[in-house]
Design a protein around this motif. Structure first.
Motif, PDB file in Angstrom:
ATOM      1  N   LYS A 146       0.833  -1.202   0.000  1.00  0.00           N
ATOM      2  CA  LYS A 146       0.000   0.000   0.000  1.00  0.00           C
ATOM      3  C   LYS A 146       0.868   1.253   0.000  1.00  0.00           C
ATOM      4  O   LYS A 146       1.903   1.306   0.670  1.00  0.00           O
ATOM      5  N   ILE A 147       0.380   2.240  -0.743  1.00  0.00           N
ATOM      6  CA  ILE A 147       1.114   3.505  -0.891  1.00  0.00           C
ATOM      7  C   ILE A 147       0.145   4.671  -0.828  1.00  0.00           C
ATOM      8  O   ILE A 147      -0.971   4.605  -1.364  1.00  0.00           O
ATOM      9  N   VAL A 148       0.561   5.735  -0.158  1.00  0.00           N
ATOM     10  CA  VAL A 148      -0.115   7.026  -0.233  1.00  0.00           C
ATOM     11  C   VAL A 148       0.585   7.798  -1.353  1.00  0.00           C
ATOM     12  O   VAL A 148       1.757   8.164  -1.222  1.00  0.00           O
ATOM     13  N   LEU A 149      -0.110   8.012  -2.461  1.00  0.00           N
ATOM     14  CA  LEU A 149       0.505   8.595  -3.650  1.00  0.00           C
ATOM     15  C   LEU A 149       0.382  10.117  -3.607  1.00  0.00           C
ATOM     16  O   LEU A 149      -0.597  10.700  -4.078  1.00  0.00           O
ATOM     17  N   ALA A 150       1.392  10.762  -3.052  1.00  0.00           N
ATOM     18  CA  ALA A 150       1.399  12.221  -2.949  1.00  0.00           C
ATOM     19  C   ALA A 150       1.840  12.822  -4.277  1.00  0.00           C
ATOM     20  O   ALA A 150       2.943  12.553  -4.752  1.00  0.00           O
ATOM     21  N   GLU A 151       0.974  13.641  -4.877  1.00  0.00           N
ATOM     22  CA  GLU A 151       1.287  14.351  -6.117  1.00  0.00           C
ATOM     23  C   GLU A 151       0.866  15.806  -5.929  1.00  0.00           C
ATOM     24  O   GLU A 151      -0.288  16.084  -5.632  1.00  0.00           O
ATOM     25  N   PHE A 152       1.795  16.709  -6.118  1.00  0.00           N
ATOM     26  CA  PHE A 152       1.505  18.106  -5.806  1.00  0.00           C
ATOM     27  C   PHE A 152       2.448  19.015  -6.568  1.00  0.00           C
ATOM     28  O   PHE A 152       3.476  18.581  -7.105  1.00  0.00           O
ATOM     29  N   GLY A 153       2.078  20.302  -6.611  1.00  0.00           N
ATOM     30  CA  GLY A 153       2.893  21.289  -7.310  1.00  0.00           C
ATOM     31  C   GLY A 153       3.258  22.434  -6.397  1.00  0.00           C
ATOM     32  O   GLY A 153       3.257  22.302  -5.166  1.00  0.00           O
ATOM     33  N   TYR A 154       3.602  23.549  -7.004  1.00  0.00           N
ATOM     34  CA  TYR A 154       3.988  24.713  -6.229  1.00  0.00           C
ATOM     35  C   TYR A 154       2.904  25.076  -5.209  1.00  0.00           C
ATOM     36  O   TYR A 154       1.714  25.004  -5.497  1.00  0.00           O
ATOM     37  N   GLY A 155       3.339  25.452  -4.012  1.00  0.00           N
ATOM     38  CA  GLY A 155       2.404  25.859  -2.975  1.00  0.00           C
ATOM     39  C   GLY A 155       1.612  24.722  -2.373  1.00  0.00           C
ATOM     40  O   GLY A 155       0.645  24.955  -1.642  1.00  0.00           O
ATOM     41  N   GLY A 156       2.009  23.479  -2.649  1.00  0.00           N
ATOM     42  CA  GLY A 156       1.297  22.335  -2.107  1.00  0.00           C
ATOM     43  C   GLY A 156      -0.006  22.021  -2.812  1.00  0.00           C
ATOM     44  O   GLY A 156      -0.805  21.214  -2.320  1.00  0.00           O
ATOM     45  N   LYS A 157      -0.234  22.613  -3.987  1.00  0.00           N
ATOM     46  CA  LYS A 157      -1.463  22.339  -4.736  1.00  0.00           C
ATOM     47  C   LYS A 157      -1.471  20.879  -5.201  1.00  0.00           C
ATOM     48  O   LYS A 157      -0.505  20.390  -5.780  1.00  0.00           O
ATOM     49  N   ILE A 161      -7.636   6.312  -8.109  1.00  0.00           N
ATOM     50  CA  ILE A 161      -6.643   6.430  -7.039  1.00  0.00           C
ATOM     51  C   ILE A 161      -6.886   7.721  -6.274  1.00  0.00           C
ATOM     52  O   ILE A 161      -6.783   8.815  -6.847  1.00  0.00           O
ATOM     53  N   ASP A 162      -7.243   7.588  -5.014  1.00  0.00           N
ATOM     54  CA  ASP A 162      -7.324   8.744  -4.123  1.00  0.00           C
ATOM     55  C   ASP A 162      -5.970   8.854  -3.430  1.00  0.00           C
ATOM     56  O   ASP A 162      -5.654   8.098  -2.512  1.00  0.00           O
ATOM     57  N   GLY A 163      -5.178   9.793  -3.911  1.00  0.00           N
ATOM     58  CA  GLY A 163      -3.807   9.890  -3.434  1.00  0.00           C
ATOM     59  C   GLY A 163      -3.663  10.195  -1.959  1.00  0.00           C
ATOM     60  O   GLY A 163      -2.586   9.998  -1.392  1.00  0.00           O
ATOM     61  N   THR A 164      -4.710  10.670  -1.323  1.00  0.00           N
ATOM     62  CA  THR A 164      -4.618  10.998   0.098  1.00  0.00           C
ATOM     63  C   THR A 164      -4.875   9.789   0.988  1.00  0.00           C
ATOM     64  O   THR A 164      -4.791   9.898   2.219  1.00  0.00           O
ATOM     65  N   ARG A 165      -5.176   8.641   0.376  1.00  0.00           N
ATOM     66  CA  ARG A 165      -5.442   7.429   1.149  1.00  0.00           C
ATOM     67  C   ARG A 165      -4.529   6.308   0.661  1.00  0.00           C
ATOM     68  O   ARG A 165      -4.138   6.270  -0.500  1.00  0.00           O
ATOM     69  N   PRO A 166      -4.200   5.347   1.523  1.00  0.00           N
ATOM     70  CA  PRO A 166      -3.373   4.218   1.090  1.00  0.00           C
ATOM     71  C   PRO A 166      -4.071   3.412   0.001  1.00  0.00           C
ATOM     72  O   PRO A 166      -5.289   3.198   0.072  1.00  0.00           O
ATOM     73  N   SER A 167      -3.312   2.989  -1.000  1.00  0.00           N
ATOM     74  CA  SER A 167      -3.901   2.303  -2.145  1.00  0.00           C
ATOM     75  C   SER A 167      -3.006   1.166  -2.618  1.00  0.00           C
ATOM     76  O   SER A 167      -1.781   1.321  -2.712  1.00  0.00           O
ATOM     77  N   ARG A 168      -3.626   0.014  -2.929  1.00  0.00           N
ATOM     78  CA  ARG A 168      -2.885  -1.102  -3.511  1.00  0.00           C
ATOM     79  C   ARG A 168      -2.521  -0.822  -4.968  1.00  0.00           C
ATOM     80  O   ARG A 168      -1.485  -1.269  -5.459  1.00  0.00           O
ATOM     81  N   LEU A 169      -3.375  -0.066  -5.657  1.00  0.00           N
ATOM     82  CA  LEU A 169      -3.078   0.280  -7.043  1.00  0.00           C
ATOM     83  C   LEU A 169      -1.844   1.179  -7.124  1.00  0.00           C
ATOM     84  O   LEU A 169      -1.032   1.061  -8.044  1.00  0.00           O
ATOM     85  N   SER A 170      -1.686   2.062  -6.132  1.00  0.00           N
ATOM     86  CA  SER A 170      -0.497   2.906  -6.090  1.00  0.00           C
ATOM     87  C   SER A 170       0.757   2.065  -5.875  1.00  0.00           C
ATOM     88  O   SER A 170       1.829   2.376  -6.402  1.00  0.00           O
ATOM     89  N   TRP A 171       0.630   1.002  -5.076  1.00  0.00           N
ATOM     90  CA  TRP A 171       1.775   0.091  -4.887  1.00  0.00           C
ATOM     91  C   TRP A 171       2.146  -0.573  -6.212  1.00  0.00           C
ATOM     92  O   TRP A 171       3.317  -0.703  -6.550  1.00  0.00           O
ATOM     93  N   LEU A 172       1.141  -0.996  -6.966  1.00  0.00           N
ATOM     94  CA  LEU A 172       1.388  -1.601  -8.278  1.00  0.00           C
ATOM     95  C   LEU A 172       2.122  -0.613  -9.176  1.00  0.00           C
ATOM     96  O   LEU A 172       3.034  -0.989  -9.923  1.00  0.00           O
ATOM     97  N   LEU A 173       1.737   0.651  -9.097  1.00  0.00           N
ATOM     98  CA  LEU A 173       2.389   1.690  -9.879  1.00  0.00           C
ATOM     99  C   LEU A 173       3.876   1.775  -9.521  1.00  0.00           C
ATOM    100  O   LEU A 173       4.745   1.774 -10.397  1.00  0.00           O
TER     101      LEU A 173
END
Length: 524
Positions: free
Chosen positions: A463-474, A484-496
């Motif tokens: 499981k992975i929390v997939l953090a994706e963000f830009g300038y200013g934390g957007k 994939i809800d990046g703010t929650r742990p995901s098995r699909l993110s682990w596969l990625l």
């Protein structure tokens, strides 16, 4: 004092005295090699006295003693190694200068002459950012005369080292030969850059060569300053001291975690910026998950010492991470910086600021995962391209230098405020490619970078929390929330992370294939 120049980077001289050093420094030399053994003749100044005078004048010094008339291949090898690591130009001396000249000849350094090579584009750095940028440029315009300056023969997929430390990847799969990755049509200049002369459009190399360019792209990465923490370098890889930030140490992390049956485990994070700000936590979560599965987590006293004031810089991802902090029983220490380590005694010293000032406290450990402080490479920090931070100054949108319109930077070495991750370099490379070609054509920049970076936070195996963000934390998610809800742990993110991203890196990013990172026009 008679000085004989053998090449633009190396000269020889007879015996020096401490009084000569100021003139040597004024003549432009940056290093001195002594080839004379101490005590060879009465009244001979000891090498130590020359070394002290050199240090006072800001010159490097190495003692490579060799016996006149009995020079060996080992002497030549020592001479070559010294010349490889010393800042040029170098002045070597012995009794008359002849011994130093002969050693230079044996080391293959005599008679080299400065060469100037002209290129349309010079890319300084053959890591992730440099190869990706060069490949993206040549995909667009394959006839360009482009050089990639990189001294190392090996190239590493560094995001994989977290997985090596967890026992998921074998270290060997993260390494490939640099020669296999240089883009078709690019010229590999196998050397280290020494300095820049932006007003003359030139890069100076450590071997004395000069590369002229029309456009320069700077991306040599970041310097991991292992020596900044007293005692650390001497104990890495033993005494329970490890780090996933080095290829040879990540397997040791795996061995330590596998053998751990209980005790105190410390994990550290230095002040920003560092490459992959989530990596210090990844090592901790994956270790804790392994101990949980092995039934020894209850016997583990786990502490996370971070020099920062928050768990993660983008607040949206913190709740999910805190769930795992509580699940694993991790003790958090904010504003706590590792300042010293004693490996044999398995003790780490941390510095913390409180209302009474700065306090130091020693903590015992059974294992410790250390992340070293990280700074701009020395030749970048000392160059006219550097911002106040020491990194290459750039406009955050175009990644162009604000004072030199034909110079760009990307990756860990640039001053942009994005997170320093491989994903950021992957997004930056096409932007730099478009804007570098525009500069080559005399046009203004056309593509914009939004600060995108990604940090797959491995909170447990699978499981992975997939953090994706830009300038200013957007938040800048690549996938719809239903997938994939990046703010929650995901098995699909682990596969990625486990299966998809490595081939994307080797066969996409480094080949100039801009999957999901096509450059956007300015103002779009």
């Amino acid at each position: 004092m008679t000085i004989k120049q053998l090449s633009p980077t190396l000269s020889v001289a007879p015996q020096l005295t401490p009084a000569d050093i100021a003139d040597i420094a004024a003549a432009g030399f940056r290093s001195i090699i002594c080839n004379r053994p101490d005590g060879e003749a009465p009244g001979q100044p000891p090498a130590r006295s020359i070394e002290q005078a050199a240090a006072s004048a800001g010159l490097a010094f190495v003692h490579v003693p060799a016996v006149a008339g009995a020079l060996t291949e080992a002497d030549a090898e020592a001479m070559a190694k010294a010349l490889d690591r010393l800042p040029a130009p170098v002045l070597a001396y012995c009794r008359s200068g002849a011994r130093s000249e002969k050693l230079a000849e044996m080391a293959g350094r005599a008679g080299q002459r400065a060469a100037e090579e002209d290129y349309d584009i010079v890319v300084v750095g053959g890591g992730s950012a440099g190869i990706a940028a060069a490949a993206s440029i040549l995909k667009r315009r394959d006839h360009l005369h482009l050089a990639v300056v990189e001294p190392n023969e090996d190239h590493y997929y560094q995001p994989g080292w977290t997985m090596v430390g967890a026992g998921v990847f074998d270290a060997a799969v993260t390494r490939r030969e640099e020669a296999r990755l240089i883009p078709k049509g690019a010229h590999w200049v196998k050397a280290a850059a020494r300095s820049f002369q932006p007003d003359a459009n030139q890069v100076m190399l450590q071997d004395g060569r000069r590369l002229s360019y029309k456009v320069l792209i700077v991306c040599p990465g970041i310097k991991l300053d292992w020596d900044a923490i007293p005692g650390l370098a001497a104990t890495l890889g033993r005494n329970g001291v490890t780090s996933n930030y080095r290829y040879d140490l990540a397997p040791y992390t795996h061995r330590l975690v596998k053998a751990f049956k209980g005790g105190r485990a410390l994990f550290t994070q230095p002040v920003m910026p560092i490459k992959c700000a989530g990596a210090p936590q990844k090592a901790m979560y994956l270790s804790c998950h392994r101990w949980e599965k092995a039934g020894v987590l209850g016997a583990a006293d786990v502490h996370f010492h971070t020099a920062g004031g928050v768990l993660f810089g983008v607040p949206d991802y913190v709740p999910a991470l805190m769930d795992y902090v509580e699940r694993y029983g991790i003790n958090l220490h904010f504003g706590s910086r590792l300042v010293e380590i004693d490996g044999p005694r398995q003790t780490a010293v941390f510095e913390r600021a409180d209302g009474k000032g700065t306090q130091r406290a020693a903590e015992r450990f059974d294992m410790i995962h250390v992340v070293p402080p990280q700074v701009a490479p020395d030749f970048i920090r000392e160059s006219p391209l550097a911002a106040a931070s020491g990194f290459v100054e750039v406009d955050e949108t175009t990644l162009r230098h604000p004072h030199y319109s034909n110079i760009f930077a990307l990756g860990d070495a640039c001053s942009a405020s994005n997170a320093k991750t491989a994903a950021a370099a992957r997004a930056q490379a096409p932007v730099v490619a478009v804007n570098a070609l525009a500069a080559l054509d005399g046009r203004p920049p056309a593509a914009a970078y939004n600060g995108y970076g990604s940090c797959p936070l491995t909170v447990e195996a699978g499981k992975i929390v997939l953090a994706e963000f830009g300038y200013g934390g957007k938040l800048l998610p690549s996938f719809p929330g239903w997938l994939i809800d990046g703010t929650r742990p995901s098995r699909l993110s682990w596969l990625l992370k486990d299966t998809i991203l490595p081939p994307v890196y080797w066969h996409g990013m480094l080949k100039g294939r801009e999957w999901m990172v096509r450059p956007q026009p300015i103002g779009a």
